[in-house]
Design a protein around this motif. Structure first.
Motif, short mmCIF file in Angstrom:
data_model
loop_
_atom_site.label_atom_id
_atom_site.label_comp_id
_atom_site.label_asym_id
_atom_site.label_seq_id
_atom_site.Cartn_x
_atom_site.Cartn_y
_atom_site.Cartn_z
N LEU A 24 44.90 37.82 48.43
CA LEU A 24 46.07 38.23 48.13
C LEU A 24 45.93 39.08 46.69
N LEU A 25 45.03 38.63 45.90
CA LEU A 25 44.83 39.24 44.75
C LEU A 25 44.24 40.75 44.94
N VAL A 26 43.46 40.88 46.07
CA VAL A 26 42.90 42.34 46.23
C VAL A 26 44.26 43.22 46.70
N LEU A 27 45.31 42.34 47.51
CA LEU A 27 46.29 43.21 47.96
C LEU A 27 47.00 43.53 46.55
N PHE A 28 47.29 42.69 45.88
CA PHE A 28 47.97 42.84 44.66
C PHE A 28 47.53 44.14 43.86
N ALA A 29 46.29 44.26 43.72
CA ALA A 29 45.58 45.29 43.12
C ALA A 29 46.03 46.74 43.86
N ALA A 30 46.10 46.76 45.24
CA ALA A 30 46.30 47.90 45.89
C ALA A 30 47.79 48.21 45.67
N LEU A 31 48.88 47.24 45.54
CA LEU A 31 49.92 47.32 45.65
C LEU A 31 50.50 47.92 44.05
N GLU A 32 49.68 47.44 42.89
CA GLU A 32 49.83 47.74 41.45
C GLU A 32 49.32 49.32 41.68
N PHE A 33 48.42 49.78 42.32
CA PHE A 33 48.03 50.95 42.34
C PHE A 33 49.22 52.00 42.65
#
Length: 137
Positions: A52-61
Motif C-alpha cells: 500500500l505504501l508503494v501504491l501510495f507513492a504511485a498515486l502521489e506521482f
C-alpha cells in the motif's frame, strides 16, 4: 486579452506536497522496517503495508503530475483527475493513520500533516477547476 486562470498557490502547494511526500514515504518505510524488526509483524500484514505504501507513492506521482499539468495548461480533465487522486491519497493516508498493522505516535503526526495538506490541496484544486469551468462555459 489573455486571462491567466492557473493558480500560483495551487502550484506551490502541489510542489510542497510532493516534497513532503518524499519525506513521508521514506519515514513511513523506515517505521515499517523498525516495527517489523521489533514487533511480531505477520508476513501478510507486512506485505500489505509495504504494498500500500508503494501504491501510495504511485498515486502521489499521478496526483502531482495531473495537478501540475492541469493547473499550468488550465485543463479541466487533468484537474478532475487530480481531485480523484486527492481523494485516493487521502484514503491511503487515513489507512496509515488508523488501520495499518501497528500505528505509532510518529505515524499519527506525519499522516495528520499529510491529510491536512491534501485537504488544502483539494480545496484549491476544486476552486481552480471551478474557475476554469466558469471561464470556458
Amino acid at each position: 486579452l489573455c486571462l491567466q486562470l492557473s493558480s500560483v498557490t495551487l502550484q506551490l502547494l502541489l510542489n510542497l506536497t510532493s516534497i513532503y511526500f518524499v519525506f513521508y514515504f521514506l519515514f513511513t518505510l523506515s517505521l515499517i522496517i523498525k516495527k517489523s524488526l521489533e514487533l511480531p509483524y505477520p508476513s501478510d500484514a507486512l506485505t500489505n503495508d509495504v504494498g500500500l505504501l508503494v501504491l501510495f507513492a504511485a498515486l502521489e506521482f499521478l496526483h502531482f503530475y495531473w495537478g501540475a499539468r492541469g493547473n499550468l495548461t488550465e485543463s479541466d480533465s487533468y484537474m478532475f483527475g487530480n481531485l480523484i487522486m486527492t481523494v485516493a491519497t487521502i484514503l491511503l493516508a487515513v489507512y496509515f493513520l488508523v488501520w495499518q498493522t501497528y500505528v505509532m505516535r510518529a505515524d499519527v503526526i506525519i499522516s495528520s500533516v499529510l491529510i491536512t495538506v491534501y485537504g488544502a490541496d483539494g480545496v484549491l484544486a476544486l476552486s481552480t477547476l471551478a474557475k476554469f469551468r466558469r471561464e470556458y462555459l
